[in-house]
Every structure is written in structure tokens, then in C-alpha cells.
Design a protein around this motif. Structure first.
Motif, PDB file in Angstrom:
ATOM      1  N   SER A 245       0.951  -1.111  -0.169  1.00 49.36           N
ATOM      2  CA  SER A 245       0.300   0.422  -0.215  1.00 49.36           C
ATOM      3  C   SER A 245       0.747   1.079   0.234  1.00 49.36           C
ATOM      4  CB  SER A 245      -1.063  -0.158   0.892  1.00 49.36           C
ATOM      5  OG  SER A 245      -0.319  -0.388   2.040  1.00 49.36           O
ATOM      6  N   PHE A 246       0.271   2.139  -0.816  1.00 48.95           N
ATOM      7  CA  PHE A 246       1.449   3.747  -0.047  1.00 48.95           C
ATOM      8  C   PHE A 246       0.003   5.080   0.016  1.00 48.95           C
ATOM      9  CE2 PHE A 246       0.484   2.534  -4.896  1.00 48.95           C
ATOM     10  CZ  PHE A 246      -0.359   3.458  -5.107  1.00 48.95           C
ATOM     11  N   ASP A 247       0.503   5.574   0.548  1.00 50.82           N
ATOM     12  CA  ASP A 247      -0.172   7.023   0.344  1.00 50.82           C
ATOM     13  C   ASP A 247      -0.543   7.767  -1.247  1.00 50.82           C
ATOM     14  OD1 ASP A 247      -0.423   6.769   3.018  1.00 50.82           O
ATOM     15  OD2 ASP A 247       0.590   8.138   3.675  1.00 50.82           O
ATOM     16  N   PHE A 274       5.190   3.955   1.479  1.00 52.42           N
ATOM     17  CA  PHE A 274       5.415   2.353   0.541  1.00 52.42           C
ATOM     18  C   PHE A 274       5.489   1.373   1.590  1.00 52.42           C
ATOM     19  CE2 PHE A 274       6.976  -0.725  -2.793  1.00 52.42           C
ATOM     20  CZ  PHE A 274       5.508  -1.072  -2.570  1.00 52.42           C
ATOM     21  N   THR A 275       4.707   0.259   1.584  1.00 54.90           N
ATOM     22  CA  THR A 275       4.004  -0.657   2.720  1.00 54.90           C
ATOM     23  C   THR A 275       4.731  -1.858   1.999  1.00 54.90           C
ATOM     24  OG1 THR A 275       3.265   1.113   4.776  1.00 54.90           O
ATOM     25  CG2 THR A 275       2.864  -1.101   4.757  1.00 54.90           C
ATOM     26  N   ILE A 288       8.738   2.534   3.685  1.00 54.85           N
ATOM     27  CA  ILE A 288       9.641   3.010   3.106  1.00 54.85           C
ATOM     28  C   ILE A 288       8.750   4.554   3.771  1.00 54.85           C
ATOM     29  CG2 ILE A 288      10.662   3.822   0.780  1.00 54.85           C
ATOM     30  CD1 ILE A 288      10.681   1.145   0.052  1.00 54.85           C
ATOM     31  N   ALA A 289       9.643   5.334   3.885  1.00 51.38           N
ATOM     32  CA  ALA A 289       8.371   6.193   4.289  1.00 51.38           C
ATOM     33  C   ALA A 289       8.533   7.611   3.166  1.00 51.38           C
ATOM     34  CB  ALA A 289       9.712   7.513   5.383  1.00 51.38           C
ATOM     35  N   ASN A 290       9.770   7.855   2.447  1.00 47.78           N
ATOM     36  CA  ASN A 290       9.716   8.741   1.439  1.00 47.78           C
ATOM     37  C   ASN A 290      10.840   7.944  -0.116  1.00 47.78           C
ATOM     38  OD1 ASN A 290       8.332  10.695   1.430  1.00 47.78           O
ATOM     39  ND2 ASN A 290       9.261  11.263   3.043  1.00 47.78           N
ATOM     40  N   ALA A 291      10.361   7.379  -0.830  1.00 52.69           N
ATOM     41  CA  ALA A 291      11.038   7.350  -2.137  1.00 52.69           C
ATOM     42  C   ALA A 291      11.083   7.920  -3.475  1.00 52.69           C
ATOM     43  CB  ALA A 291      11.309   6.099  -2.437  1.00 52.69           C
TER      44      ALA A 291
END
Length: 654
Positions: A245-247, A274-275, A288-291
Motif C-alpha cells: 500500500s502507499f499514500d 510505501f508498505t 519506506i517513508a519517502n522514495a
């Protein structure tokens, strides 16, 4: 007589008259021509794809606008592939004549595309067949091929678009996904869309918005949830057990052009929160908070590459990548990765949560930079290049995380974990009567284990480059992880600090912990080897050499013979299966004897032992300890029963 000027104007008049006549003919006969085109399409679908294609109504509105009603495409003996109630589109007549057709606008509503796989097959198989006329030996021009395909796709995307009540459906053996497009608008290069997603396990509302100009080959789009939840990626959770999943995702295409025979594709992609969750990745969610990936793809006649001007960022970790697939002479794969100088603590805190749990809470000082150079020639695999370098600047650990490597230097309690269950505690220290210091272990055992497991243990820094290269070559050749390159350092870290789970997380943690242990000289090599001998498994519920020497031979480790040491070294990789080395008489099978002879000969060749050491050592291994109960031996009862069935003529009086 006409002058040249008069002749030229006369020619223009004739051309204009012909064009007017042609356009007039097209206008008056356009519907007939359209019906003829549709009939050809129906015939082609039937003959080449074994599908029934039909359009209930088709007509022109003006000269360049086409309206189609009730389109249906149904493969024979399969589910409907396409059904649309209404399509309206327009195009440029000039582009139609030049062959570079681009859709100007598109209206489509009430319909679906459906991909189905069931016990009868797939309803789209006919459209996946290869073109038999394509020359298999003809070398592709990657840049031209990609540019042609991308141009065709982008030309089919209209500059103005209105889509309503359309669905993309997928049914893979009962795993169903429906993407229902409630509304999509592309006006003045601004795209807005709402999508309802439904699967067997979730219902969500997605949105897409941003800039899109297919003619200029540029886009800037954002993909996000229409409610307060994160977007969950459908299908792969049911199909592969991978939950993700992701925002939001941000995609930008800045450039798609051919320059001097090379195709340049520039832009960036970013993702937030991103999870991932999969048992092969880690025990818990990986976040991963930000990529972000700022990419520049280059394609030429013989290569496809990610240019070195590209950059990737994972939280605070910045990476400069270069990757290339080149077929100019040989088929060569290249990869270069560079992490410019960065603060070590920023690196620790930027590691994905859930993937490096043993590093959470670790504190460091100093800086470092890193370079990786990899090259693999498919036709010359032994020429593989693998060069990994880390340069440190005042780098040191001020606080450990869950894995306190410094505990190796003192007394501690070790618990093996089997299938997620902690085993009995093993005290690593003098208070344990089975604990054996290195100087009280037979030198034969130390040399035999090092020969078998890690000959250069006292010289390397955790990894053996040549073994690592050979491992990569074999894994590429076999297309699977057929060979590892595990050192004693890696086995020690895996046993003492990590679980035995086969996950990506565990392997990555193992590599980083070994590097830290070896390159910061946290424990001496002798101490590492001593702990290794006292914690590794030597049999079922047998831990450490003190227990092992009693379990097999009822001896102390210092009294083991060369033959017994060779045997113990041979079972280290698979200690719980030691019993399969023996036959029903308690004798070692030929393959086991051969393996131990191989280790002995290596020790002789490397002058670790002499011929005198082997004198009197040809006696077969005899298991006398508790381990004998694990052997599949013929019992006395079995022998007696067999003897009673033998025919003895002396027992009978004829």
C-alpha cells in the motif's frame, strides 16, 4: 503560349480540383467506406484471432468525426473481451493521409474490457501470439523500436477525452478485480479521474489528477486515495500473498525524444509511505517513508540503459545508479552504484522500518561513501566483475541496536530459534561445564572445519570476494539461488544475533552486521572462532563442541582423533541429518567416507597436517555416544528372526 507562371497556377488549380473531388467523394461516400472498413475488421478478427467483432451502428458526423454504437469483441468459446455502448472520436484528415494518425478527442461510455483466465483457458490468448513473419535473426534497434511503439501508444491517447461508466475487469481463476472508471476528463491538458476498486478482499476509491499532453509527450500526474485510507495494490495480495500500500505516487515525464539515433526518456517518480508485507521479505510490515527516482533512460541501437545522471533517494540515502544491457558485441549486463559521502547516522535512520529491526536504536558517528561495480558477460561468465568498496571517515558505533555485537567478548546466553520457537538456553562462558575454550579443542577440528567451511577466515573481513563472484556466476547460470558464499563470520552472526528464517530482511541484516563486526574489529578472530565452536548446532538439540564430542564419541573436545574431527567437520552444514551417513550396520556410507577423505587431502595439500598425522587414522568412524540411538541399525531381534528362516538340512531326519 502560357508562361511558366500561368502553367504553375494551372497546376495548382488542377491539384485543388482533384483534392476537392477527393474530399467530396470522401464526404458523400464516407459512410459506405466506413462500413467497408468495419467489414474488413470483422473478417480480420475472425480469421486471425478467431474472434467475433461487431458494431451495431456506425456513422460519420461531418468529415472527421466517427460515432460507433454497441461494439462487441468475443473470442470463440470464451468470455466477452470488450463491450462498449458508445464511442465518438475525431481525427485530422491530413494525418490520415500521411499515416501518422492522432486522435483529437474521444468520448466513451458504458462499457468494459474483461480479462478472464479459468479452467478453459484465457480469453485474450489469441492476441498474444507472435508475428510469424518477424525475422527471428534480425537484430533489433532498441531506440527505434521503443520510440515507434511509444509514439503509437501516445498517438492513440486523445488530446481531449471524456470517459464515463467504464470498467476494467479481471478474473484470474476466481481472483477478481474491478477498476470502475466513474468519470475521467482530459481538458486543456488537465486530467481528472475517479476510480472505484473492488476485489474479493477490498473496496477502495482512487483519484488521478494532473497535467497530461500526449502530443508534446509530457505528463505530471499524481495518484492518491479518494478517502482517508492508504491505497492498497489489488490482486497481488491474493495471487502472491504480497500486501502493499502507499499514500500517493507522483509520476512526471519531462522528455521523450530521439537525438542522434538515441532515445532519451527523462522524468521522475516518487512514492510516500510505501508498505510491503510478505513472509519472504520480513516478519513484519516494511515501510519506506519517502522514495524518489529521477530517471534518464537512454536507448541506442545496441543498448538499453539507466544513465549515470539519474539519481535515487530512499529517505536520506542518495544513490547514483548506472545500469546497462548491451548487445553490441557480447551480451553484457553492467551495474554501478555510488552512495556519495553521507552521515552514517542518517543512513541508519533511513533504513526501511521493519527490514532492519536489529539496527533500530543504533547510534553512530562519522561519514562514509560507497561504490559498487558489477559487470557480467553472458558469453564469458568467468570474467565477472564484482568490486565493492566502502570508504570510512571517523566512523564508529556509539550505541548498538537490538544486535549488540560487543557481547561476543563476554559471557552471554545463547538461544537457538527453530521455526520461530526459542530452544533451551546455552550459556557461552566458563560457568557452562560444556563450554570449551579454543585452546582446549583439538587442533585437527579447528583445521578441518576451517578447511571445509572457510579456509581464509583469519585473513578476510567477513566476505570472500572470489567465492562471492563464483556464487553469482552459478546463480545466474542456473537462474536460481543454487549456491551461497557463507563465511564463518556470517554463520556466527546468523546464529548469535539473527533467526533462521529465510527472509530478505534476515539476509540483508546479516551482511550489514558482518561488515560492522569485521571492519570495526569488535571481536578478535580467535574469539569469534571460539564462540562459533560453542554455539553452532552439531546434531538434534546438540549445541557446541563440548556437547557434540560427548554425543558422538563420549570424549572431551581435546581428545578427538583426526578421523573424528573430519567427521564432525563434514556434518556442520546439515547436522540434523548425520544419521543418513551410516548404513544399517553402523558403518559410514561410501559417499561420506569420500567427502572426509577429500577434506583430509586438502589439509595435506595446504600443509595443515602431515603424513605422520594420518598414521593409524584409517580406522572407520565409530559412533559410541548417545548419537548411536539415532542410527537406523539392524537389531539383534531382526538378525535372529532372519536366521530362524534359513533352511538347515541337518535339522531334519530323512
Amino acid at each position: 503560349m502560357r508562361t511558366k507562371k500561368q502553367k504553375f497556377f494551372l497546376f495548382l488549380k488542377i491539384v485543388a480540383a482533384l483534392l476537392a473531388l477527393l474530399l467530396g467523394g470522401l464526404y458523400f461516400f464516407r459512410d459506405s467506406l466506413l462500413q467497408q472498413v468495419l467489414r474488413k475488421a470483422e473478417t480480420k478478427f475472425e480469421q486471425e484471432y478467431n474472434c467475433q467483432f461487431s458494431v451495431k451502428q456506425a456513422n460519420f458526423n461531418g468529415l472527421s468525426e466517427v460515432e460507433l454504437h454497441n461494439l462487441i469483441l468475443v473470442p470463440k468459446n470464451a468470455d466477452t473481451l470488450l463491450a462498449v455502448r458508445k464511442i465518438k472520436t475525431s481525427y485530422s484528415l491530413f494525418e490520415l493521409f500521411t499515416g501518422d494518425l492522432q486522435l483529437k478527442n474521444l468520448e466513451m461510455n458504458h462499457g468494459f474490457i474483461q480479462l478472464v483466465k479459468n479452467k478453459n483457458g484465457r480469453n485474450f490468448d489469441a492476441f498474444l501470439k507472435r508475428d510469424n513473419e518477424e525475422k527471428a535473426t534480425e537484430k533489433r534497434h532498441y531506440a527505434k523500436l521503443a520510440y515507434r511503439l511509444l509514439n503509437k501508444v501516445l498517438n492513440l491517447v486523445p488530446s481531449e477525452m471524456q470517459l464515463d461508466n467504464l470498467s476494467l475487469r479481471m478474473d484470474d481463476m476466481g481472483r477478481k478485480v474491478v477498476l470502475h472508471l466513474n468519470d475521467l476528463r482530459l481538458e486543456n491538458h488537465q486530467l481528472q479521474s475517479e476510480i472505484q476498486v473492488k476485489t474479493n478482499t477490498l473496496v477502495q476509491h482512487w483519484k488521478i489528477s494532473g497535467f497530461a499532453d500526449p502530443r508534446a509527450k509530457k505528463a505530471d500526474l499524481k495518484f492518491f486515495s479518494g478517502d482517508t485510507t492508504k491505497i492498497q495494490v489489488p490482486y497481488i495480495d491474493e495471487r502472491f500473498g504480497l500486501k502493499s500500500s502507499f499514500d500517493n505516487i507522483h509520476i512526471k515525464l519531462d522528455k521523450l525524444e530521439m537525438e542522434s539515433g538515441e532515445l532519451h526518456i527523462d522524468g521522475f517518480t516518487s512514492i510516500e509511505n510505501f508498505t510491503l508485507n510478505h513472509p519472504k521479505i520480513a516478519k513484519k510490515d516494511v515501510v519506506i517513508a519517502n522514495a524518489r527516482f529521477d530517471y534518464r533512460f537512454l536507448l541506442g541501437r545496441d543498448f538499453i540503459s539507466i544513465d549515470s545522471t539519474s539519481s535515487a533517494q530512499l529517505n536520506h540515502i542518495k544513490v547514483k545508479p548506472f545500469a546497462e544491457y548491451n548487445t553490441e558485441e557480447d551480451t553484457i549486463y553492467r551495474l554501478k552504484v555510488a552512495i556519495p559521502k553521507m552521515n552514517a547516522q542518517d543512513f541508519i535512520t533511513s533504513l526501511p522500518k521493519g527490514l532492519f529491526t536489529n539496527f533500530e536504536g543504533m547510534e553512530t558517528e562519522g561519514n562514509f561513501d560507497y561504490q559498487l561495480d558489477f559487470a557480467y558477460n553472458k558469453n564469458k561468465p568467468d570474467d565477472l566483475i564484482f568490486d565493492s568498496k566502502l570508504n570510512k571517515e571517523n566512523l564508529r558505533i556509539t550505541k548498538y541496536g537490538a544486535a549488540n555485537l560487543a557481547k561476543l567478548n563476554g559471557e552471554f546466553t545463547y538461544r537457538a530459534i527453530e521455526n520461530g520457537v526459542e530452544q533451551r538456553p546455552i550459556l557461552v562462558g566458563a560457568a557452562n561445564p560444556n563450554y570449551t575454550p579454543l585452546d582446549q579443542i583439538s587442533p585437527y577440528l579447528e583445521k578441518a572445519v576451517l578447511t571445509s567451511e572457510d579456509p581464509s577466515f583469519f585473513h578476510h573481513r567477513g566476505f570472500i570476494n572470489e567465492a562471492f563472484k563464483q556464487s553469482i556466476v552459478k546463480n545466474i547460470r542456473t537462474r536460481k539461488f543454487a549456491r551461497g558464499a557463507s563465511t564463518i563470520s556470517m554463520q556466527l552472526v546468523k546464529n548469535v544475533f539473527l533467526t533462521r528464517e529465510k527472509t530478505l530482511s534476515r539476509k540483508l541484516e546479516e551482511i550489514l552486521l558482518v561488515y560492522i563486526l569485521e571492519n570495526n574489529r569488535i571481536a578478535s578472530k580467535s574469539r569469534m572462532l571460539e564462540v562459533y565452536f560453542n554455539v553452532i548446532e552439531w546434531g538434534p538439540n546438540v549445541y557446541g563442541i563440548g556437547e557434540a564430542s560427548q554425543f558422538y564419541f563420549q570424549k572431551r573436545p581435546s581428545d578427538l582423533t583426526l578421523t573424528e574431527c573430519l567427521y564432525l567437520a563434514s556434518i556442520v552444514p546439515k547436522p540434523k541429518k548425520f544419521m543418513w551417513q551410516f548404513d544399517d550396520q553402523g558403518n559410514q556410507k561410501p559417499y561420506a567416507v569420500k567427502n572426509q577423505r577429500f577434506i583430509k587431502n586438502l589439509m595435506l595439500r595446504r600443509a595443515l597436517i602431515t603424513e605422520q598425522d594420518t598414521t593409524g587414522q584409517s580406522v572407520p568412524v565409530y559412533i559410541s555416544g548417545r548419537a548411536r540411538s539415532f542410527l537406523k541399525l539392524k537389531t539383534l531381534v531382526d538378525s535372529t528372526a532372519a536366521d530362524s528362516l534359513r533352511f538347515d538340512p541337518d535339522e531334519f531326519d530323512f
